[in-house]
Design a protein around this motif. Structure first.
Motif, mmCIF file in Angstrom:
data_model
loop_
_atom_site.group_PDB
_atom_site.id
_atom_site.type_symbol
_atom_site.label_atom_id
_atom_site.label_comp_id
_atom_site.label_asym_id
_atom_site.label_seq_id
_atom_site.Cartn_x
_atom_site.Cartn_y
_atom_site.Cartn_z
ATOM 1 N N TYR A 147 0.850 -1.182 0.000
ATOM 2 C CA TYR A 147 0.000 0.000 0.000
ATOM 3 C C TYR A 147 0.893 1.241 0.000
ATOM 4 N N PHE A 161 3.794 0.725 2.620
ATOM 5 C CA PHE A 161 3.607 -0.306 3.631
ATOM 6 C C PHE A 161 3.454 -1.672 2.979
ATOM 7 N N PHE A 165 0.698 -4.969 9.335
ATOM 8 C CA PHE A 165 1.437 -3.962 8.584
ATOM 9 C C PHE A 165 2.892 -3.932 9.006
ATOM 10 N N GLY A 166 3.768 -3.696 8.022
ATOM 11 C CA GLY A 166 5.134 -3.361 8.348
ATOM 12 C C GLY A 166 5.202 -1.946 8.892
ATOM 13 N N THR A 167 6.394 -1.540 9.292
ATOM 14 C CA THR A 167 6.559 -0.225 9.901
ATOM 15 C C THR A 167 6.658 0.895 8.879
#
Lengths: 115, 113
Positions: A36, A90, A105-107
């Motif tokens: 995203y 993301f 989600f990743g950071t």
């Protein structure tokens, strides 16, 4: 449990040069993976998704990502960066847990594009 | 096809107050998820609603609650607001029939003073 790691918090590229944003995941199952993009003060826009079909996934705005099971990676690439690509990106993994799907989600990776 | 909408866009509340945020899902989507995104962080999953029932929850206290209505729109309620609740609250809709991806609204920026 599944998780996702974005290896770079910030990436800077010059306009017209390639973009590489790295993402690794951990998964006990065949995962669904997504990228995203979020522009400042905006919601998230889906760039592309992987759902166990073709390993090379093409998305919008010239982005693509390759699912590599052996490396547990899902890196995002674009051949030529444009100024409008500057944003937060993301990587997301979908996890099935306790009878429902959850999205982890990743950071995030902040992409800066230099003129 | 109508996208995901959220209201209000911005909100300022005082510590201890209560707030309600609203979300209309994308046409045909029966599942709504809520996320909290603190400044400089990735979105954190709060909970998910499917057919008017909560069917998944992240690591958030009970003062975060929600509702889903028969038209699949949803509300997020937060009681006893704390300063740390200041964040962008994102709503996402999805449908298993449409695919695994979620579609996000523009968010509500909540500031707690």
């Amino acid at each position: 449990a599944q998780s996702v790691t974005q290896l770079d918090s910030h990436v800077s590229v010059s306009e017209g040069t390639p973009v590489l944003l790295r993402c690794n995941y951990s998964s006990s199952y065949s995962p669904s993976l997504f990228w995203y993009v979020q522009h400042p003060n905006k919601g998230l826009q889906l760039l592309l998704k992987y759902t166990s079909a073709a390993t090379l996934v093409k998305g919008i705005n010239g982005f693509e990502a390759e699912f590599k099971k052996s490396e547990t990676s899902f890196h995002l690439t674009k051949p030529s960066a444009h100024m409008s690509d500057a944003a937060e990106y993301f990587c997301v993994v979908r996890e099935y847990q306790s009878g429902t799907y959850k999205y982890i989600f990743g950071t995030g990776t902040r992409l800066k594009v230099l003129a | 096809e109508t996208g995901v909408t959220q209201s209000p866009t911005h909100l300022i509340k005082t510590r201890g107050q209560q707030v309600t945020l609203r979300c209309s899902s994308q046409s045909g989507h029966n599942t709504v998820s809520w996320y909290q995104q603190a400044l400089g962080q990735g979105p954190q999953f709060i909970f998910q609603y499917y057919r008017e029932e909560e069917n998944g929850r992240g690591n958030f206290p009970p003062r975060f609650s929600g509702l889903q209505f028969p038209n699949y729109s949803s509300e997020l309620n937060v009681n006893a607001l704390e300063l740390d609740d200041s964040a962008l609250y994102l709503c996402a809709s999805s449908s298993q029939l449409a695919g695994p991806e979620q579609y996000f609204g523009p968010g509500t920026r909540l500031t707690v003073t």
